[in-house]
Design a protein around this motif. Structure first.
Motif, PDB file in Angstrom:
ATOM      1  N   VAL A 125       0.831  -1.203   0.000  1.00 40.66           N
ATOM      2  CA  VAL A 125       0.000   0.000   0.000  1.00 40.66           C
ATOM      3  C   VAL A 125       0.868   1.256   0.000  1.00 40.66           C
ATOM      4  O   VAL A 125       0.471   2.295  -0.551  1.00 40.66           O
ATOM      5  CB  VAL A 125      -0.950  -0.018   1.219  1.00 40.66           C
TER       6      VAL A 125
ATOM      7  N   MET B 240      -1.430  -2.734  -5.629  1.00 41.70           N
ATOM      8  CA  MET B 240      -0.985  -1.368  -5.379  1.00 41.70           C
ATOM      9  C   MET B 240       0.400  -1.095  -5.972  1.00 41.70           C
ATOM     10  O   MET B 240       0.600  -0.094  -6.671  1.00 41.70           O
ATOM     11  CB  MET B 240      -1.008  -1.060  -3.882  1.00 41.70           C
TER      12      MET B 240
ATOM     13  N   LEU C 257     -11.390  -2.104   0.753  1.00 44.20           N
ATOM     14  CA  LEU C 257      -9.927  -2.020   0.732  1.00 44.20           C
ATOM     15  C   LEU C 257      -9.280  -2.252   2.091  1.00 44.20           C
ATOM     16  O   LEU C 257      -8.054  -2.212   2.200  1.00 44.20           O
ATOM     17  CB  LEU C 257      -9.490  -0.653   0.189  1.00 44.20           C
TER      18      LEU C 257
ATOM     19  N   ILE D 117       1.356   3.547  -3.027  1.00 45.76           N
ATOM     20  CA  ILE D 117       0.381   4.533  -3.468  1.00 45.76           C
ATOM     21  C   ILE D 117       1.024   5.914  -3.528  1.00 45.76           C
ATOM     22  O   ILE D 117       0.631   6.769  -4.329  1.00 45.76           O
ATOM     23  CB  ILE D 117      -0.840   4.535  -2.517  1.00 45.76           C
TER      24      ILE D 117
ATOM     25  N   ALA E 164       1.240   1.423  -9.202  1.00 48.56           N
ATOM     26  CA  ALA E 164       2.249   2.475  -9.076  1.00 48.56           C
ATOM     27  C   ALA E 164       3.263   2.390 -10.213  1.00 48.56           C
ATOM     28  O   ALA E 164       3.669   3.418 -10.785  1.00 48.56           O
ATOM     29  CB  ALA E 164       2.954   2.362  -7.727  1.00 48.56           C
TER      30      ALA E 164
ATOM     31  N   SER F 164      -5.866  -0.453   4.118  1.00 54.97           N
ATOM     32  CA  SER F 164      -5.201   0.476   3.204  1.00 54.97           C
ATOM     33  C   SER F 164      -5.938   1.802   3.105  1.00 54.97           C
ATOM     34  O   SER F 164      -5.327   2.852   2.881  1.00 54.97           O
ATOM     35  CB  SER F 164      -5.077  -0.155   1.814  1.00 54.97           C
ATOM     36  N   THR F 165      -7.260   1.791   3.293  1.00 55.09           N
ATOM     37  CA  THR F 165      -8.034   3.027   3.198  1.00 55.09           C
ATOM     38  C   THR F 165      -7.644   4.011   4.293  1.00 55.09           C
ATOM     39  O   THR F 165      -7.660   5.227   4.070  1.00 55.09           O
ATOM     40  CB  THR F 165      -9.539   2.715   3.296  1.00 55.09           C
TER      41      THR F 165
ATOM     42  N   MET G 193      -9.284   2.346  -7.211  1.00 51.54           N
ATOM     43  CA  MET G 193      -8.599   1.220  -6.574  1.00 51.54           C
ATOM     44  C   MET G 193      -9.593   0.135  -6.182  1.00 51.54           C
ATOM     45  O   MET G 193      -9.380  -1.059  -6.434  1.00 51.54           O
ATOM     46  CB  MET G 193      -7.845   1.695  -5.331  1.00 51.54           C
TER      47      MET G 193
ATOM     48  N   ILE H  11      -4.694  -6.715  -2.857  1.00 43.52           N
ATOM     49  CA  ILE H  11      -4.173  -5.381  -2.570  1.00 43.52           C
ATOM     50  C   ILE H  11      -2.643  -5.408  -2.515  1.00 43.52           C
ATOM     51  O   ILE H  11      -1.971  -4.475  -2.971  1.00 43.52           O
ATOM     52  CB  ILE H  11      -4.754  -4.859  -1.248  1.00 43.52           C
TER      53      ILE H  11
ATOM     54  N   MET I 129      -4.718   5.876   3.028  1.00 38.50           N
ATOM     55  CA  MET I 129      -5.066   6.744   1.909  1.00 38.50           C
ATOM     56  C   MET I 129      -5.745   8.020   2.409  1.00 38.50           C
ATOM     57  O   MET I 129      -5.418   9.133   1.992  1.00 38.50           O
ATOM     58  CB  MET I 129      -5.967   5.997   0.925  1.00 38.50           C
TER      59      MET I 129
END
Length: 442
Positions: free
Chosen positions: A105, A272, A145, A108, A276, A148-149, A247, A268, A152
């Motif tokens: 993650v 991710m 998600l 990102i 990227a 990971s959210t 995502m 995930i 973010m």
């Protein structure tokens, strides 16, 4: 300055960053079945942690060291006193899949900022609306998600300055309450394994209203306890949602179409970093290689706090589960019938153990091993497990969300526990009422 700003680079840290990247690649290769060493991921991550150990804040170092020490002692006791067969080469594997996801993650940060300059923050949503936006954004996107959210949304909010207590609580409760109903949460995966005959429709009918109540309780409580006038929140505008929604949509394509055999966490982990790379490749291979190299030797070592806490908490979980399984290996059942009274007692016990420092998965797993459930009992057990997970992870100092907030943003996990005690008490009352209603309506 953000809590996770990397310190000046030294060769030891660069080597640790390379090992963390190697651990991520090994985890991704495991999905294909081509990794020659079963425990390679754990060895890479633990060796990196050892190299970065002296750089940890003293509070984090003490906590992580205590977790690891207790886990090791319990493993020794399980083998010496209980006669358990301990898989010593594999004791470092606990939580490695979660750490690999966190590392994945982190990539990102290479998306949407190709010039390496921070974007201007713009106008923020503040006040109670801001708290609601943060809770709702983390809850809806986090239901797909997962953890990971939080990063973010949290990293977006942190561009305006260090995160405040209301912002941290919004992140914490927005994610943890999604465990009440989301079919993509790790909690649901565990529960489906332990109670395969549960009725998900019943879980959804009770879990979703409870989650909405958690959101309203969060906004109301924080509005009374804090001055939210200058507290920025996550705006659910199309622009702010563009990356998280894209995502989430891509994860769903892989989960339901391309790689249905993989869990959401696994998808995930490789998706991710892959996205990227795709975002940077149009600027050339040299550019992409340089950005990945810079990320590996600076950003990944700066994740030492969350990585060490998760790995050491994983070792504790391995020790606890091994010791408890060895100590409770018998034919008796805890309850002759698993009804509302037994369900409420079990819920309270698991939440209390979470406050004491045990992850709810331990209490849920131990409870399942001591029950003999029919179809109706499995649904009630599933609700108890999910509710105790949702409440326990919000308040538990060693839960994944609180360990992540501590490692990423420098907040005290025990401080988060104290801030959430009132919320957990209110949610406990609602859960107990829901258990009674579930029994009456079944």
């Amino acid at each position: 300055m953000p809590a996770h700003t990397p310190p000046p680079l030294v060769p030891r840290q660069a080597l640790a960053g390379g090992l963390i990247l190697a651990g991520l690649l090994a985890q991704i290769l495991k999905f294909t079945g081509f990794v020659p060493l079963d425990h390679l991921v754990g060895y890479c991550l633990w060796l990196a942690t050892a190299l970065l150990w002296k750089d940890l804040p003293s509070r984090t170092r003490r906590q992580a060291g205590l977790l690891a020490a207790i886990g090791l002692v319990l493993l020794v006791l399980a083998e010496v006193w209980q006669g358990a067969e301990v898989d010593w080469p594999g004791i470092l594997d606990g939580n490695t899949f979660v750490v690999a996801m966190l590392v994945g993650v982190s990539f990102i940060g290479l998306i949407g900022n190709l010039r390496g300059r921070p974007r201007p923050p713009g106008k923020a949503l503040t006040g109670a609306q801001g708290v609601l936006g943060t809770w709702l954004g983390v809850h809806l996107l986090g239901s797909i998600l997962n953890l990971s959210t939080v990063f973010m949304v949290g990293d977006r909010l942190e561009r305006r300055g260090p995160l405040t207590t209301p912002q941290l609580l919004g992140l914490n409760r927005g994610l943890s309450s999604a465990a009440l109903w989301s079919p993509f949460f790790a909690s649901m995966g565990v529960v489906m394994t332990l109670a395969p005959e549960m009725h998900y429709a019943t879980i959804l009918a009770f879990g979703l209203p409870l989650a909405l109540a958690a959101g309203m309780l969060t906004v109301g409580e924080l509005s009374q306890r804090f001055d939210l006038a200058d507290t920025a929140g996550f705006s659910l505008s199309p622009r702010s949602l563009l990356m998280p929604v894209s995502m989430a949509a891509t994860v769903m394509v892989f989960h339901f179409g391309l790689t249905p055999e993989l869990s959401i966490v696994s998808i995930i982990t490789f998706l991710m970093p892959g996205m990227a790379l795709l975002a940077n490749l149009p600027k050339g291979l040299h550019w992409t290689r340089r950005r990945v190299h810079q990320h590996a030797i600076t950003r990944l070592p700066a994740m030492r706090g969350e990585i060490s806490l998760f790995l050491c908490a994983g070792l504790l979980t391995v020790g606890l589960s091994t010791f408890i399984n060895a100590a409770t290996d018998s034919d008796w059942t805890l309850f002759a019938r698993f009804g509302p009274a037994q369900a409420m007692a079990s819920f309270l016990a698991i939440v209390a153990s979470a406050v004491a420092g045990l992850h709810p998965i331990i209490g849920v797993s131990v409870l399942a091993s001591m029950l003999d459930l029919d179809d109706q009992g499995q649904t009630l057990f599933a609700f108890v497990a999910l509710a105790s997970w949702a409440v326990g992870t919000s308040v538990g100092p060693l839960s994944g969300i609180n360990l992540s907030l501590q490692g990423r943003y420098g907040v005290s996990a025990t401080g988060m526990m104290r801030q959430n005690l009132g919320y957990a008490t209110a949610m406990t009352g609602l859960v107990l009422i829901a258990i009674l209603l579930m029994e009456r309506l079944s």
